[in-house]
Design an enzyme around this catalytic site. Structure first.
Site, short mmCIF file in Angstrom:
data_model
loop_
_atom_site.label_atom_id
_atom_site.label_comp_id
_atom_site.label_asym_id
_atom_site.label_seq_id
_atom_site.Cartn_x
_atom_site.Cartn_y
_atom_site.Cartn_z
N HIS A 177 0.02 25.48 25.37
CA HIS A 177 1.36 25.58 24.76
C HIS A 177 1.66 27.03 24.34
O HIS A 177 2.76 27.53 24.55
CB HIS A 177 1.45 24.71 23.50
CG HIS A 177 1.31 23.25 23.74
ND1 HIS A 177 0.19 22.54 23.38
CD2 HIS A 177 2.15 22.35 24.30
CE1 HIS A 177 0.35 21.27 23.70
NE2 HIS A 177 1.53 21.12 24.27
N GLN A 228 8.50 7.55 25.41
CA GLN A 228 7.73 7.83 26.62
C GLN A 228 6.33 7.22 26.60
O GLN A 228 5.55 7.43 27.53
CB GLN A 228 7.66 9.34 26.89
CG GLN A 228 6.82 10.14 25.91
CD GLN A 228 7.04 11.64 26.09
OE1 GLN A 228 8.08 12.18 25.73
NE2 GLN A 228 6.06 12.33 26.67
N LYS A 231 0.95 21.64 34.35
CA LYS A 231 -0.08 20.61 34.13
C LYS A 231 0.56 19.22 34.30
O LYS A 231 -0.04 18.31 34.87
CB LYS A 231 -0.65 20.81 32.72
CG LYS A 231 -1.36 19.63 32.12
CD LYS A 231 -2.77 19.55 32.64
CE LYS A 231 -3.61 18.49 31.98
NZ LYS A 231 -2.94 17.38 31.37
N ASP A 232 1.79 19.05 33.79
CA ASP A 232 2.54 17.80 33.97
C ASP A 232 3.51 18.02 35.13
O ASP A 232 4.72 18.16 34.94
CB ASP A 232 3.27 17.42 32.68
CG ASP A 232 2.29 17.08 31.57
OD1 ASP A 232 1.49 16.16 31.75
OD2 ASP A 232 2.31 17.77 30.54
N MET A 273 5.09 17.98 22.00
CA MET A 273 4.84 16.86 21.08
C MET A 273 3.82 17.28 20.02
O MET A 273 3.19 16.43 19.38
CB MET A 273 4.36 15.63 21.84
CG MET A 273 5.45 15.09 22.78
SD MET A 273 5.29 13.35 23.19
CE MET A 273 3.69 13.30 23.94
N GLN A 288 6.44 15.62 35.68
CA GLN A 288 7.43 15.79 34.62
C GLN A 288 8.32 17.01 34.92
O GLN A 288 9.54 16.95 34.81
CB GLN A 288 6.71 15.98 33.28
CG GLN A 288 7.59 16.48 32.15
CD GLN A 288 6.88 16.47 30.81
OE1 GLN A 288 6.69 15.42 30.25
NE2 GLN A 288 6.50 17.62 30.30
O1 PAF Z 1 5.21 17.43 27.80
C1 PAF Z 1 5.44 17.00 26.66
O2 PAF Z 1 4.82 17.37 25.68
C2 PAF Z 1 6.51 15.93 26.47
O3 PAF Z 1 6.56 15.06 27.55
C3 PAF Z 1 7.91 16.52 26.20
C4 PAF Z 1 8.41 17.33 27.39
C5 PAF Z 1 7.85 17.41 24.96
C6 PAF Z 1 8.92 15.40 25.95
O4 PAF Z 1 8.56 14.61 24.85
#
Ligand code: PAF
Length: 275
Positions: A33, A57, A146-147, A26, A150
């Site tokens: 990243h 989200q 970290k997520d 994002m 997800q």
């Molecule tokens: O982890 C993120 O930055 C977001 O949840 C993603 C996977 C890009 C989806 O919008």
């Protein structure tokens, strides 16, 4: 590096890209990243990153409108990291009409931990990631640990829909004092930034206590939350779960992870540690 701001523009180059490793983001990129981008170079010749702040989200009281949009500096970082193509669609391109079709992850995966505090969050994540994967058609896609929840939800989505994509996890990148890098760290005041590594400390302490044995899990989790509360945090959860599906451990052989979410001032931080 090429930047594509529409689905049509990206689709027109996709056939020439060969094997693609994809890192969805994002934006507001940090070293976590960039480490994923570098990891991606081990898996394909062409690295594609996406930058899209996904409205679906965010909950009604979350920071969608104020989420930092820093495309120019993000692209400079991506170029330096070896990314060849950036897919940065406009909102009107990703959601030309209200998104009324969604990916609904398994209830038991999304009503616990983050899902308990962020209703609809993983449905929004899974829906946009399905859409991004449909556009980019990568061979591999990378998501940071970290997520953790997800990553678990998206791995299951890809497996259950038989999508021909390998999902690869990226290790959490931490500052020297242990704080996991996150876009949200930018919201912390100087005092809060000094306090923030205590979340990771709570996880490492709980891991050490667990390995020392003898005390019930629930007691350790409660104690870890009390330690944070005493330091003016508002913890949502600190919970030891099975890595595989983030359900409570059922057998002593289950590989485990401890996950935490807590508010420090107005900023909600999450972290986890495989134990
Ligand atoms: O982890 C993120 O930055 C977001 O949840 C993603 C996977 C890009 C989806 O919008």
């Amino acid at each position: 590096m090429q930047i594509h701001t529409s689905i049509a523009a990206f689709r027109s180059v996709r056939p020439s890209l060969g094997r693609v490793a994809f890192v969805p983001t994002m934006g507001n990129l940090h070293e976590g990243h960039i480490t994923l981008m570098k990891q991606a170079t081990e898996h394909a010749d062409t690295i594609v990153a996406s930058v899209f702040v996904n409205r679906l989200q965010f909950g009604p009281n979350e920071d969608f409108d104020h989420y930092p949009r820093t495309l120019e500096s993000d692209c400079e970082k991506l170029e330096r990291a070896g990314v060849a193509h950036v897919f940065a669609p406009r909102e009107a391109d990703m959601y030309p009409v209200a998104q009324t079709y969604h990916v609904d992850p398994a209830a038991e995966h999304i009503t616990t931990l983050e899902g308990e505090f962020r209703a609809g969050h993983f449905r929004g994540v899974a829906t946009v990631v399905m859409k991004l994967l449909n556009v980019v058609q990568p061979n591999v896609a990378l998501f940071g640990k970290k997520d953790y929840q997800q990553l678990m939800v998206l791995s299951n989505m890809v497996r259950q829909f038989a999508m021909p994509i390998e999902i690869l996890p990226g290790e959490t990148v931490r500052a020297a004092d242990g704080l996991a890098l996150s876009s949200r760290n930018g919201y912390l005041s100087a005092d809060e930034r000094a306090e923030a590594p205590q979340l990771y400390k709570a996880l490492t302490r709980l891991r050490d206590q667990l390995h020392a044995g003898a005390r019930p899990l629930a007691e350790l989790e409660r104690e870890a939350m009390d330690v944070l509360r005493a330091r003016n945090w508002e913890p949502d959860y600190i919970s030891v779960r099975r890595r595989e599906d983030l359900q409570p451990p059922a057998s002593p052989d289950d590989p485990l992870v401890v996950l935490a979410a807590a508010k420090l001032g107005r900023t909600r931080l999450i972290d986890n540690l495989e134990i």
